[in-house]
Design a protein around this motif. Structure first.
Motif, PDB file in Angstrom:
ATOM      1  N   ARG A 446       1.307  -1.623   0.061  1.00 38.93           N
ATOM      2  CA  ARG A 446       0.016   0.262  -0.514  1.00 38.93           C
ATOM      3  C   ARG A 446       0.849   1.394  -0.023  1.00 38.93           C
ATOM      4  NH1 ARG A 446      -5.467  -0.218   2.129  1.00 38.93           N
ATOM      5  NH2 ARG A 446      -5.106   1.675   2.988  1.00 38.93           N
ATOM      6  N   ALA A 447       2.016   1.123   0.904  1.00 34.08           N
ATOM      7  CA  ALA A 447       2.771   2.569   1.233  1.00 34.08           C
ATOM      8  C   ALA A 447       3.382   2.474  -0.528  1.00 34.08           C
ATOM      9  CB  ALA A 447       4.002   1.822   1.592  1.00 34.08           C
ATOM     10  N   THR A 448       3.644   1.770  -1.231  1.00 32.03           N
ATOM     11  CA  THR A 448       4.308   1.910  -2.078  1.00 32.03           C
ATOM     12  C   THR A 448       3.314   2.801  -3.441  1.00 32.03           C
ATOM     13  OG1 THR A 448       4.025   0.011  -2.871  1.00 32.03           O
ATOM     14  CG2 THR A 448       5.967   0.382  -2.809  1.00 32.03           C
ATOM     15  N   LYS A 449       1.675   1.972  -3.836  1.00 30.51           N
ATOM     16  CA  LYS A 449       0.987   2.695  -4.828  1.00 30.51           C
ATOM     17  C   LYS A 449       0.381   3.496  -3.994  1.00 30.51           C
ATOM     18  CE  LYS A 449      -1.527  -1.608  -5.835  1.00 30.51           C
ATOM     19  NZ  LYS A 449      -1.824  -2.759  -5.335  1.00 30.51           N
ATOM     20  N   ILE A 452       2.842   7.088  -1.742  1.00 32.27           N
ATOM     21  CA  ILE A 452       4.208   7.759  -2.410  1.00 32.27           C
ATOM     22  C   ILE A 452       2.800   8.664  -3.597  1.00 32.27           C
ATOM     23  CG2 ILE A 452       5.642   7.915  -3.991  1.00 32.27           C
ATOM     24  CD1 ILE A 452       6.545   5.117  -2.735  1.00 32.27           C
ATOM     25  N   PHE A 453       1.594   8.060  -4.174  1.00 24.99           N
ATOM     26  CA  PHE A 453       1.145   8.782  -4.769  1.00 24.99           C
ATOM     27  C   PHE A 453       0.466  10.595  -4.065  1.00 24.99           C
ATOM     28  CE2 PHE A 453      -3.465   9.593  -6.551  1.00 24.99           C
ATOM     29  CZ  PHE A 453      -3.020  10.093  -7.631  1.00 24.99           C
ATOM     30  N   GLY A 454      -0.056  10.042  -3.114  1.00 24.28           N
ATOM     31  CA  GLY A 454      -0.778  10.534  -2.057  1.00 24.28           C
ATOM     32  C   GLY A 454       0.043  11.518  -1.679  1.00 24.28           C
ATOM     33  N   VAL A 455       0.761  11.235  -0.994  1.00 28.26           N
ATOM     34  CA  VAL A 455       1.702  12.687  -0.609  1.00 28.26           C
ATOM     35  C   VAL A 455       2.690  13.851  -1.556  1.00 28.26           C
ATOM     36  CG1 VAL A 455       2.446  11.212   1.790  1.00 28.26           C
ATOM     37  CG2 VAL A 455       4.217  10.887  -0.757  1.00 28.26           C
ATOM     38  N   VAL A 456       2.857  12.793  -2.589  1.00 25.04           N
ATOM     39  CA  VAL A 456       3.594  13.782  -3.593  1.00 25.04           C
ATOM     40  C   VAL A 456       2.586  14.533  -4.016  1.00 25.04           C
ATOM     41  CG1 VAL A 456       4.164  13.551  -6.268  1.00 25.04           C
ATOM     42  CG2 VAL A 456       5.205  12.143  -4.815  1.00 25.04           C
ATOM     43  N   MET A 457       0.764  13.972  -4.665  1.00 20.84           N
ATOM     44  CA  MET A 457      -0.638  15.313  -4.885  1.00 20.84           C
ATOM     45  C   MET A 457      -0.547  16.061  -3.715  1.00 20.84           C
ATOM     46  SD  MET A 457      -1.326  14.321  -7.653  1.00 20.84           S
ATOM     47  CE  MET A 457      -2.676  15.699  -7.306  1.00 20.84           C
ATOM     48  N   VAL A 458      -0.293  16.158  -2.527  1.00 21.39           N
ATOM     49  CA  VAL A 458      -0.230  16.604  -1.535  1.00 21.39           C
ATOM     50  C   VAL A 458       0.480  17.578  -1.700  1.00 21.39           C
ATOM     51  CG1 VAL A 458      -0.299  17.237   0.628  1.00 21.39           C
ATOM     52  CG2 VAL A 458      -1.451  15.713   0.366  1.00 21.39           C
TER      53      VAL A 458
END
Lengths: 596, 79
Positions: A446-449, A452-458
């Motif tokens: 989940r961390a990779t999926k 990382i996507f979430g924090v980059v978007m934020v």
């Protein structure tokens, strides 16, 4: 490639055997004819690669629960070269029927009798040779828990695969599944000649424990005290581990990552350090406590105590339109809502199943636990922590009961409640370890999926456009926050928290990671910053909202596939969002009105 | 532990036992009870009842089962 189907009754240790045989190589896959995912693993058997498929545990091949239909549809649509049947030795008198049902299909099969130690304790002796001869299939005794007999069972399976070819087509199996009548007589005959069961069976240890844990007056208080102590233990033992992890991650950042990335352009450096690393490391600091949580939960799950909880709680659950199993699903939901939702398949009546699926997303799962652990550590003293945590669990129960009571009129059912009470069992270290490892794997996945996507978007939202200060009102995030302000101001949630909530819709693991990115801080510095920005009333309101609104995209997807209804999925989303807002509003405005 | 004549499982008191004489249930419930070990001629014992009219804890052979009063009423016992 040869295909082996693993079949058995529930509570026979079938999944334990699957885990033992497959090691950690299992994966989830789709199969023709059925809509649910099954675990399967490729393994080397007799010099060839074979695929082992773990079918759901069933009582009866001809029953009509979802699991029973899954097994039938699998066998009617997929060619299997061999069936491995796992039964519980101590209950062989009633479980043998399943082996006969499978034999009647014409599938080559071997029978593994598990839990011989329990059978021995109850005084049951089984004449393996006699049984194998009458049954017309090889029989072996094994202990899936300790691994006794497992290599021999594998050799036997290899031998069968090499010697016996399955000439029965899936469509013939479908035909044969229509009817078989002799099974009962045949079963009685075999039992009579090969099994001796003492008249009065008594597992004294289980009986004595039951006398205490199922006590009419003390049973429930003992249950809740035990749960509270377990959570207290997780909290106390997990804290130093969590601090150590945070310290390690910080050391990694200052001594390795910062020098290595110093030469990069400043935007990329910011994205990697303040975005990806801050976000992921803030979440990763919680891994030890989550592992600990799952270790403890899997011990409780395997011990047999949860069925006792169903017994104790059924009278109450019946009043709110559910049953004792619903209570157990909710408890499983404390680990993760997704398997708990899938667990409702054992319920035959659709209204009962839907009502249970409506309340499960309200149970405080381990991803939300992370958010609360962080917020509590930030806003409350350590001595208060366990009480706040307990209050959140109570809030979780409260919203479950409220939802069930309000919706039980829509979902009326007369589902019979019949459940087996397995004897108490101690899980082995290996079982616990495997479970813990699977959770870590799942988390890293989940961390990779998502994370990382979430924090980059934020990070992008809080750093663009570049001509204003990061995370200020002028950034994209600030603008979104302003947009939601009319709804979120009355419940005390500020712009920064609002962004975290929006991303929390994808997965709760992102929430704390996003806060780290929004503030551009990690560890203690992040906690201090949040503590100066919001007070405990706001923090509590934020936690209540996080607790009640839709847990994550995976849960939503599971709700949709399990209910086969988009309308039901939307009902769950809208209801939980609405309820979250109302509860937070009442709490926040109430606390403020009282002068806090 | 007096043997019982023609009573329902639901009217046993904890500790008493009887032999299953008839199961009055529709097909699906009948099949489910069968799979759990409820068969005519089997000996069954009531171990305990949960509070507040909660489920019954019974034992058939080596298997412990819990079921609600309403289902237990459908199971007729004989001496």
């Amino acid at each position: 490639m040869k295909r082996i189907a693993l079949l058995g009754m529930p509570n026979t240790g079938k999944s334990t055997l699957f885990n033992r045989l497959s090691g950690a190589s299992a994966r989830v896959g789709n199969w023709p004819g059925i809509t649910v995912d099954l675990m399967s693993a490729k393994m080397l058997i007799g010099g060839h690669i074979a695929e082992l498929i773990d079918l759901p545990g069933i009582y009866d091949l001809h029953g009509f629960s979802d699991d029973e239909q899954v097994v039938r549809h699998f066998l009617s649509n997929n060619h299997a070269d061999l069936a491995i049947i796992v039964l519980n030795s101590s209950q062989i008198d009633r479980q043998l029927s399943l082996a006969l049902q499978i034999k009647n299909l014409g599938l080559p099969a071997i029978l593994l009798l598990n839990m011989q130690d329990e059978a021995k304790r109850s005084g049951i002796s089984i004449d393996i040779e006699a049984m194998a001869q009458q049954l017309g299939m090889p029989v072996r005794q094994i202990s899936a828990k300790y691994g006794d007999g497992c290599p021999q069972a594998l050799q036997l399976a290899a031998k069968q695969l090499a010697e016996q070819f399955n000439t029965v087509l899936p469509k013939d199996i479908a035909k044969r599944l229509e009817a078989d009548v002799q099974i009962e007589q045949e079963m009685q005959a075999i039992l009579k000649s090969s099994v001796q069961v003492p008249v009065q069976l008594n597992d004294a240890t289980t009986d004595n424990i039951d006398k205490i844990l199922l006590h009419p007056i003390f049973g429930l208080p003992i249950f809740f005290t035990a749960m509270f102590l377990l959570f207290q233990f997780i909290f106390t033992a997990g804290k130093p581990l969590q601090d150590g992890m945070a310290w390690l991650l910080n050391l990694f950042r200052t001594s390795a990552l910062e020098p290595a990335l110093a030469s990069l352009p400043s935007w990329l450096n910011g994205l990697l350090l303040d975005g990806v690393f801050n976000g992921v490391s803030t979440v990763a600091a919680f891994v030890p406590i989550i592992v600990l949580f799952f270790l403890v939960m899997s011990m409780v799950e395997d011990s047999g105590y949860l069925s006792r909880a169903a017994f104790l709680m059924d009278a109450f659950m019946a009043k709110i339109g559910l049953d004792g199993r619903g209570f157990v699903m909710v408890l499983m939901g404390f680990g993760c809502n997704v398997p708990a939702l899938m667990g409702t398949r054992v319920m035959r009546s659709r209204p009962m199943r839907l009502l249970t699926m409506l309340v499960i997303p309200l149970s405080l799962c381990s991803a939300r636990l992370q958010v609360f652990l962080f917020m509590i550590a930030t806003l409350f003293a350590t001595s208060q922590a366990a009480y706040i945590m307990f209050a959140l669990y109570m809030a979780s129960f409260f919203t479950i009961f409220l939802t069930a009571v309000l919706f039980k009129g829509q979902y009326k059912s007369s589902e019979p409640f019949i459940l087996e009470l397995p004897p108490y069992r101690f899980p082995t270290a290996r079982q616990i370890w495997l479970r813990g490892w699977q959770e870590v794997k799942y988390f890293l996945n989940r961390a990779t999926k998502f994370i990382i996507f979430g924090v980059v978007m934020v990070w992008v939202l809080t750093n663009y456009p570049t001509n204003v200060a990061p995370a200020s009102a002028g950034t994209l995030a600030g603008q979104i926050g302003t947009l939601f302000a009319p709804i979120l101001d009355p419940i005390g949630i500020d712009t920064q928290l609002a962004i975290a909530l929006i991303f929390g819709f994808v997965a709760k693991e992102i929430v704390i990671g996003s806060l780290a990115v929004i503030y551009g801080l990690q560890g203690d510095a992040l906690s201090h910053q949040i503590a100066t920005n919001i007070d405990w009333v706001q923090g509590m309101s934020f936690m209540l909202f996080t607790l009640i609104y839709t847990p994550c995209l995976s849960t939503i997807a599971t709700l949709k596939t399990e209910s086969k209804s988009t309308k039901f999925m939307w009902l769950s989303i809208v209801w939980s969002l609405g309820l979250a807002w109302v509860v937070s509003f009442v709490f926040y405005q109430g606390a403020r009105a009282l002068g806090f | 532990m007096t043997p019982l004549n023609d009573v329902k499982l639901s009217s046993l008191i904890p500790g008493q036992h009887g032999t299953i004489h008839a199961i009055h249930a529709e097909h699906a419930l009948h099949q489910r009870l069968n799979a759990m070990g409820f068969r005519i001629g089997k000996k069954i014992q009531l171990i305990r009842r949960a509070n507040f009219n909660g489920p019954l804890h019974v034992r058939i052979g080596a298997t412990d089962i819990i079921l609600r009063d309403i289902e237990a009423q459908r199971i007729q016992l004989a001496a």
